[in-house]
Design a protein around this motif. Structure first.
Motif, PDB file in Angstrom:
ATOM      1  N   ASP A 307       0.846  -1.207   0.000  1.00 55.07           N
ATOM      2  CA  ASP A 307       0.000   0.000   0.000  1.00 55.07           C
ATOM      3  C   ASP A 307       0.877   1.251   0.000  1.00 55.07           C
ATOM      4  O   ASP A 307       0.589   2.224  -0.699  1.00 55.07           O
ATOM      5  N   ASN A 308       1.943   1.218   0.769  1.00 54.41           N
ATOM      6  CA  ASN A 308       2.861   2.365   0.790  1.00 54.41           C
ATOM      7  C   ASN A 308       3.618   2.502  -0.521  1.00 54.41           C
ATOM      8  O   ASN A 308       3.878   3.608  -0.989  1.00 54.41           O
ATOM      9  N   LEU A 309       3.961   1.362  -1.092  1.00 50.31           N
ATOM     10  CA  LEU A 309       4.681   1.373  -2.371  1.00 50.31           C
ATOM     11  C   LEU A 309       3.841   2.031  -3.464  1.00 50.31           C
ATOM     12  O   LEU A 309       4.339   2.809  -4.277  1.00 50.31           O
ATOM     13  N   ARG A 310       2.536   1.724  -3.440  1.00 49.44           N
ATOM     14  CA  ARG A 310       1.625   2.284  -4.439  1.00 49.44           C
ATOM     15  C   ARG A 310       1.600   3.811  -4.422  1.00 49.44           C
ATOM     16  O   ARG A 310       1.391   4.449  -5.438  1.00 49.44           O
ATOM     17  N   LYS A 311       1.822   4.375  -3.223  1.00 49.26           N
ATOM     18  CA  LYS A 311       1.818   5.841  -3.105  1.00 49.26           C
ATOM     19  C   LYS A 311       3.075   6.447  -3.695  1.00 49.26           C
ATOM     20  O   LYS A 311       3.104   7.623  -4.043  1.00 49.26           O
ATOM     21  N   LYS A 312       4.127   5.660  -3.786  1.00 47.79           N
ATOM     22  CA  LYS A 312       5.413   6.194  -4.241  1.00 47.79           C
ATOM     23  C   LYS A 312       5.629   6.051  -5.732  1.00 47.79           C
ATOM     24  O   LYS A 312       6.478   6.741  -6.299  1.00 47.79           O
ATOM     25  N   TYR A 316       2.371   1.434 -13.163  1.00 48.51           N
ATOM     26  CA  TYR A 316       3.040   0.404 -13.980  1.00 48.51           C
ATOM     27  C   TYR A 316       4.331  -0.092 -13.353  1.00 48.51           C
ATOM     28  O   TYR A 316       4.916  -1.058 -13.829  1.00 48.51           O
ATOM     29  N   LEU A 317       4.794   0.533 -12.284  1.00 49.13           N
ATOM     30  CA  LEU A 317       6.004   0.032 -11.611  1.00 49.13           C
ATOM     31  C   LEU A 317       5.711  -0.680 -10.294  1.00 49.13           C
ATOM     32  O   LEU A 317       6.619  -1.052  -9.562  1.00 49.13           O
ATOM     33  N   VAL A 318       4.416  -0.864 -10.002  1.00 49.40           N
ATOM     34  CA  VAL A 318       4.049  -1.589  -8.773  1.00 49.40           C
ATOM     35  C   VAL A 318       3.846  -3.070  -9.114  1.00 49.40           C
ATOM     36  O   VAL A 318       2.949  -3.409  -9.883  1.00 49.40           O
ATOM     37  N   PRO A 319       4.672  -3.960  -8.551  1.00 51.94           N
ATOM     38  CA  PRO A 319       4.479  -5.388  -8.839  1.00 51.94           C
ATOM     39  C   PRO A 319       3.197  -5.892  -8.182  1.00 51.94           C
ATOM     40  O   PRO A 319       2.725  -5.319  -7.204  1.00 51.94           O
ATOM     41  N   LYS A 320       2.642  -6.980  -8.743  1.00 55.11           N
ATOM     42  CA  LYS A 320       1.443  -7.587  -8.142  1.00 55.11           C
ATOM     43  C   LYS A 320       1.875  -8.456  -6.971  1.00 55.11           C
ATOM     44  O   LYS A 320       2.708  -9.354  -7.135  1.00 55.11           O
ATOM     45  N   LEU A 321       1.284  -8.188  -5.813  1.00 59.02           N
ATOM     46  CA  LEU A 321       1.595  -9.010  -4.632  1.00 59.02           C
ATOM     47  C   LEU A 321       0.766 -10.288  -4.699  1.00 59.02           C
ATOM     48  O   LEU A 321      -0.464 -10.238  -4.693  1.00 59.02           O
ATOM     49  N   VAL A 322       1.453 -11.423  -4.793  1.00 59.63           N
ATOM     50  CA  VAL A 322       0.742 -12.707  -4.945  1.00 59.63           C
ATOM     51  C   VAL A 322       1.346 -13.759  -4.033  1.00 59.63           C
ATOM     52  O   VAL A 322       2.463 -13.613  -3.536  1.00 59.63           O
ATOM     53  N   THR A 323       0.575 -14.821  -3.885  1.00 62.13           N
ATOM     54  CA  THR A 323       1.098 -15.979  -3.177  1.00 62.13           C
ATOM     55  C   THR A 323       0.691 -17.229  -3.943  1.00 62.13           C
ATOM     56  O   THR A 323      -0.273 -17.199  -4.706  1.00 62.13           O
ATOM     57  N   GLU A 324       1.452 -18.278  -3.782  1.00 63.07           N
ATOM     58  CA  GLU A 324       1.110 -19.504  -4.475  1.00 63.07           C
ATOM     59  C   GLU A 324       0.547 -20.497  -3.474  1.00 63.07           C
ATOM     60  O   GLU A 324       1.219 -20.872  -2.519  1.00 63.07           O
ATOM     61  N   ILE A 325      -0.701 -20.901  -3.717  1.00 64.69           N
ATOM     62  CA  ILE A 325      -1.352 -21.855  -2.832  1.00 64.69           C
ATOM     63  C   ILE A 325      -1.488 -23.165  -3.593  1.00 64.69           C
ATOM     64  O   ILE A 325      -2.047 -23.194  -4.699  1.00 64.69           O
TER      65      ILE A 325
END
Ligand SMILES: *Cc1c(COP(=O)(O)O)cnc(C)c1O
Ligand code: SF4
Length: 335
Positions: A307-312, A316-325
Motif C-alpha cells: 500500500d505504501n509502495l503504491r503511493k510512491k 506500472y512500476l508496482v508489482p502484483k503481490l501474490v502468493t502460491e497456494i
C-alpha cells in the motif's frame, strides 16, 4: 564494495563465471573478510543446502557486513537449523502437479519445464531448496515424452522454462529444446524464468539474443531480482539487450525479511529495473519452505508495505503481490 579482478576476467566468459564459485564458509569468510565468530554459524546450514556464490557477484556485496541485502540472500545461517511445523519441503505442491518427470503443469494455458538442475547461485530462501532434481532430469527420453505430452494438451499455449536455471544450459542445448517446442503448433509463447542475467550478466550472449529474436514464439523473459544493489552497469546493459530481443522483459521478486521488506527499498528496485527496460511483474509472498522461516513476512505486513509502495510509484512500476497456494488454478492475489 569490494573491487574484484576476477569479475573483470569473467566479463565475457559466462561458463567460467558459472564454475568459479565460493562453496565453503572458509572461502566466503576470506572473500568478504568475515570475522571468525560470524563464519562459525555458517557451517551447519551448508549441510542442509550447499553454499554457492559466484565470484562475479562479490563486487555487489559490502565487505564484512552481514546485513548486506545481497549477501543475506546467499548467506547460510544458524537460523536455517530451526524447523517449524508450518513450513514444508514442497510448499507449493510442485510434485503433485508433475504428470511426467521434468514438467509441472498446474495452470490451464501454461506448463513449466524443469530445464536444468543447476543455478548460478543458491538463494537460501528458495522454495525449491529441497527439490528432488535428480528425479526431474531432462534427459532426451524425458524430453521426448514431454513433447508428446504437450501435443496431447492443446489448451497449453505457453511453455515456461524454469529450473534450476534454464540459462545454465548452453546456447546450443537451449536452441535444440526450443526447436523441439516449436514443433508443437498450439504453443505460441516461450517464457524463460532466469536469475542468470542478474547474477552473471555475460550469460546474455549474442547467440542467445539471436535465438530469442529468431524464434517463431512470442518470447517473454522473467528475471529474478530482489534488491537494486544486485543491478550494476553490466546487468543494466545485459537487460537493455534482452529488452531489444524479446517481446516482454519482466521481473519477479520475493518479499524477504531484512532484505527488501520496505516500500523505499522496493521503490528503488522498481525504478532501477525500469532504467534497465524491465517491468516489475510479481512480488511473491515467501513460500513457506522448511529451514527458511526467518525470511517470512506475514500477508498483513506485506499488504501494508505494498500500500505504501503504491503511493510512491506510478501504477506500472508496482508489482502484483501474490502468493502460491498448492492446488489453486493461478497465483492468488494478496489484498
Ligand atoms: C507461477 C507458475 C506459472 C506461471 O504463472 P503466471 O501467473 O502465468 O506467471 C506456471 N506454472 C507454474 C507451475 C507456476 O508455478
Ligand atoms: S536462482 Fe531461483 S531456483 Fe535457483 S536457488 Fe535461487 S531462487 Fe532457487
Amino acid at each position: 564494495m569490494i573491487p574484484r579482478t576476477a569479475t573483470l576476467l569473467h566479463k565475457n566468459d559466462w561458463k567460467s563465471a558459472l564454475r568459479n564459485t565460493i562453496n565453503t564458509p572458509q572461502q566466503l569468510a576470506q572473500a568478504i573478510s568475515l570475522s571468525q565468530e560470524a563464519y562459525k554459524g555458517l557451517m551447519h546450514a551448508t549441510e542442509l543446502f550447499p553454499l554457492k556464490i559466484p565470484i562475479s557477484v562479490l563486487s555487489r556485496i559490502q565487505e564484512n557486513h552481514l546485513d548486506d541485502p545481497v549477501l543475506r540472500q546467499y548467506l547460510p545461517t544458524e537460523k536455517e537449523m530451526q524447523e517449524h511445523p508450518d513450513y514444508q519441503i514442497d510448499p507449493v505442491g510442485d510434485l503433485n502437479a508433475s504428470p511426467l518427470p521434468g514438467i509441472i503443469h498446474k495452470y490451464q494455458s501454461r506448463a513449466l519445464i524443469i530445464t536444468s538442475q543447476v543455478c548460478a547461485v543458491h538463494c537460501r530462501y528458495c522454495f525449491r531448496r529441497h527439490f528432488p532434481y535428480q528425479d526431474m532430469q531432462l534427459t532426451s527420453k524425458h524430453q521426448e515424452k514431454i513433447i508428446a505430452y504437450l501435443r496431447e494438451n492443446p489448451a497449453l499455449n505457453e511453455i515456461i522454462l524454469s529450473g534450476g536455471d534454464p540459462l545454465s544450459l548452453d546456447d546450443e542445448k537451449l536452441y535444440e529444446l526450443i526447436q523441439a517446442l516449436e514443433s508443437v503448433s498450439h504453443i505460441k509463447t516461450l517464457r524463460i524464468h532466469s536469475r542468470l542475467p542478474i547474477v552473471i550478466p555475460s550469460r546474455v550472449t549474442d547467440r542467445l539474443l539471436d535465438i530469442l529474436k529468431n524464434s517463431r514464439f512470442k518470447t517473454v523473459m522473467v528475471l529474478h531480482c530482489n534488491h537494486a544493489n544486485e543491478i550494476d552497469e553490466d546487468v543494466e546493459s545485459a537487460c537493455l539487450k534482452l529488452k531489444q530481443h524479446t517481446d516482454a522483459l519482466l521481473n519477479q521478486s520475493v518479499l524477504l525479511r531484512s532484505i527488501n521488506d520496505s516500500a523505499d527499498v522496493l521503490a528503488e528496485l522498481s525504478y532501477r529495473l525500469f532504467d534497465c527496460g524491465v517491468i516489475p511483474y510479481y512480488l511473491h509472498l515467501f513460500d513457506k519452505v522448511q529451514n527458511a522461516a526467518h525470511f517470512d513476512i506475514s500477508a498483513k505486513q506485506a499488504t501494508i508495505i505494498v500500500d505504501n509502495l503504491r503511493k510512491k510509484l506510478p501504477g506500472y512500476l508496482v508489482p502484483k503481490l501474490v502468493t502460491e497456494i498448492a492446488g489453486e488454478p493461478c497465483k492468488t492475489p494478496v489484498e
